[in-house]
Enzyme design. Sequence first.
Site, PDB file in Angstrom:
ATOM      1  N   LYS A  81       6.225  -6.031  10.716  1.00 34.95           N
ATOM      2  CA  LYS A  81       5.252  -6.541   9.046  1.00 34.95           C
ATOM      3  C   LYS A  81       6.045  -5.929   8.373  1.00 34.95           C
ATOM      4  CE  LYS A  81       1.097  -4.802   7.386  1.00 34.95           C
ATOM      5  NZ  LYS A  81      -0.122  -4.130   8.013  1.00 34.95           N
ATOM      6  N   SER A 156      -4.246  -6.343   7.472  1.00 40.75           N
ATOM      7  CA  SER A 156      -3.366  -6.555   7.229  1.00 40.75           C
ATOM      8  C   SER A 156      -2.239  -7.268   7.765  1.00 40.75           C
ATOM      9  CB  SER A 156      -3.032  -5.571   5.612  1.00 40.75           C
ATOM     10  OG  SER A 156      -2.622  -4.216   6.521  1.00 40.75           O
ATOM     11  N   SER A 180      -5.811  -1.455   9.456  1.00 42.00           N
ATOM     12  CA  SER A 180      -5.095  -2.752   9.452  1.00 42.00           C
ATOM     13  C   SER A 180      -4.217  -3.338  11.095  1.00 42.00           C
ATOM     14  CB  SER A 180      -3.928  -2.931   8.973  1.00 42.00           C
ATOM     15  OG  SER A 180      -4.765  -3.101   7.426  1.00 42.00           O
TER      16      SER A 180
END
Lengths: 487, 503
Positions: A81, A156, A180
């Site tokens: 990420k 996210s 997330s």
Amino acid sequence: MSDSLSFKSVAELSSLLAAGKITSLELMQSCIDRISAVDGKIGAFLGFDQEDAIAQAKASDERRKNGKTLGPLDGIPVGLKDNISLAGQPLTCASKMLKSYVSPYDATVTARLRQAGAIVWGWLNMDEFAMGSTTENSACKKTCNPWDISRVPGGSSGGCAAAVSAGMTPLALGSDTGGSIRQPASYCGVVGMKPTYGRVSRYGVAAFASSLDQVGPLAHTVEDAALLLQAIAGADSHDGTALVNPVPDYLREMDSKKGPWKVGVPKEFFGDGLDSAVREQVQKAIEFYKKAGCTITEISLPETRYAVAAYYIIATAEASSNLARFDGIRYGHRSDKATDAVDVYSLSRAEGFGPEVKRRIILGTYVLTSGYYDAYYVRAQKIRTLIRDDFMRAFNDVDFILAPVSPTIAPKFGEKSNDLLALYLGDIYTIPVNLAGLPAISVPCGVAHEMPVSFQLIGKPLDEVTLFAAAREFEKAHDFVTRHPQL
Amino acid sequence: MSSTEFEIVIGLEVHVQLKTKSKVFAHAAYHYGAEPNTLIDPVVLALPGALPVLNKAALTQAVRYGLLVGAEIPPVSKWDRKNYFYPDSPKNYQLSQKDFPITMGGEVEIELPGPARNIMGEHKVIRLHHAHLEEDVGKLSHATGGSLVDYNRAGAPLLEIVTEPDLRSADEAVALLNAIRMLLISAGIADCDMEKGQMRCDANVSVRPKGQKELNTRTEMKNLNSISGVKNAIEYEARRQIREVEAGRTIQQETRGWNAETGRTYTLRTKEDAHDYRYFPDPDLMPVKVSEEEKAQLKATLPERPYDRQRRYMEVFNLPFTVTSVFVPDRPLCEYFEAAVSEYPANSLGIANLIANDLLRDLAASGKASVDMFGEADASTVTAASLADCPIKPAQLAGLVKLTDEGVISKQQAKDVFTEMFSTGKDASVIVDEKGLRQSNDTGEIESIIKEVLAQPTSAKSIAEFKAGNEKALNALKGPVMKASKGKANPKLVDEIIRKLLG
């Protein structure tokens, strides 16, 4: 069905590598090929350094040739990420603020993956600074759900979930502040785990809300997630909140953990707002455990009704302070219109941050302001304690808790983005777990409205092993691992 | 106007950089005087993902400070974020301690200036409120075309010591700073060099009619970074407030700056402009627990407090105040002195004088130490290193005093032997033997030398004068005797024998 190597589990890839049937270079190349083939449609990757990834793969093959393989992750690509630092590589947090920022250092998780021989690569799309639950808040790119590109991948960690789901990387590391990892994993039909708070070092992971953030794996299988967690977990001299408790050998201890378990089902997590098709799939999972001999107990977590409210106070308060460092002085976006120090701050931040980030900074600043601090922040912390007490009380009677991950399947683009409250309430089942600092794993369990659905298992502090064992038992009895989106 | 007598009430916030190898929440090294932006790392620069971790050494120093001033060390201490934007603050929040500081209470003994330099001044005890452990900020410098930031100092460990409003004059405030400096230097907790910014001070000042119990509105003066700044700013501000009150105006609560050039204080910000720092507990740093066991261990590492030591030196060793005030601020020097005394306890004063006069002079002359103990800019001390380099070891120095006391050499000879010891590092007895300096106590021999001298015609005048009652005339006779004995004759015996022969 693609023949991409990265749809295979790490266990399979490991044995193929060990047997010399594939090389790490071939595996890496197949991921890159897969990106060329499908990521134009999905948009999971903000980018990757092909040369560096290939070099890491070659180094792994070299180790293997010399009998110096570092372990089961040696030669396996792990996508990151884009809030996880990789030395010498961009770190954007999907924000205009960090568009041209290059991290000079490795996050602890990155360094540990390197030590395990894994190929750390790619910067995966996300909501800006991890604030959001659809990845629509990325200032860089739109990411689509591989199962239906008219739908969001969740967030996210949307880029991570989409990349694993679409076979572009066999493993990815995301971060979970209020769901997330688990929620996008659920929307994209992969396994996602948020470890116990403190189990994994946060050093080098751009902070959203320090007391809630936790790095964790996204993978095709439960075992893969366990292998990835194994490599990154443990104490860290760079993170005082990283727990010093020894890290168990997850795979071995998983084998020794056998059911039947006492499973708690919180009634508050099955109320209004839960999509009936989603509910049906989660009920089927409950039935599975029942049939496997587990005791199913309805439990109550009454204080969790305040979780979303408390979360948006605590998380935004911390974020307002954590994001103060992005001021245009030392690095990051600096407005070229600024003529004095105050302008450098206000213009750079006004231009660099997107609307959701600004909203949360303003909210967080407000709740910390003297005169409001006690009414908001202090009360939210009290609620947080009560929520944790609720969970701990429940764990007196049950081994773990089973609940839905999200009230709905992945929404269509724009479907919820105009209704912030609905969007925030979408995290109602994941947020309490972060507030309580507990481990939870999101496991695919069915299809609703032609989209994947997961349940989550919430465990006692540091009892990741039981979650892995119970999740794997479900996974083995079903075929979700073999289902992949058609692209 | 009435002639109300006013009392000045002062409380200080003293910021002291603790002596540690690395920064308080980062692994980066910290020391004074490095090239700009070389003592940095991801944590110091607040790069994305960087996290603070408490440096155990900084905590240890803070706790040692607390134990030294008799403060309470609360069982749990935690850190808070003080949020404000300023370019010298990389995170735009400072890690500080709002409500659970590292020490609570305590007191510091101060000494006011005496009526003369050789007379001890009045001692007073100043109560401390608390001290918290926080991080320093970087340094801004303004150049044409922009500002420059040096982050070397950012994250240096800073102990903020907050006093109760117990100080009643600028002199007392200065005395407090000196006392804290002496305490911290002697325990190796801090160097407290104000010129290097290792000690800085804010002063809260108010005035009230003498006899009034309640405190009046105060003003806070920021960044008083020299002793003269502290003294002058407090004196100016007190005068200003008294003028205001006498003119019937009220004092506004505000933060003021000190302009050393104009010699005035000026408004920085009023109460209405006060920052809202939005304090909240830092979620990255876990609260710290200091156990009773750790406290006991740290307590054992502390030296005797300087003023306690001074009293002991005066009472036990009979040292004069002037000598103790040279020794006491300087722990290595005290240790040297005590090591020498332990070798020869019979004459601690002789040892002290030899150190204070001869040893310090020669050390200073050889560039090993400065002896300007109370110089304002820098309370230079004979460092442990320079004393370790000192060619004369404590036992050797004691040996010299002993030889002198035993009459083996004269006091005059002792001076020469000392010089020789300092340049060669040899024992006094070795030098005495090598040079044949051993004093003669052979009364027969001395008597025969005296007889020879008295028989000389040149002595007749002095003999007559002495017999007529002129004591000084004796010296004119002693000189040739000492010369004839090549300086070895014990002067005391010479005196006795001449008197006997002339009596």
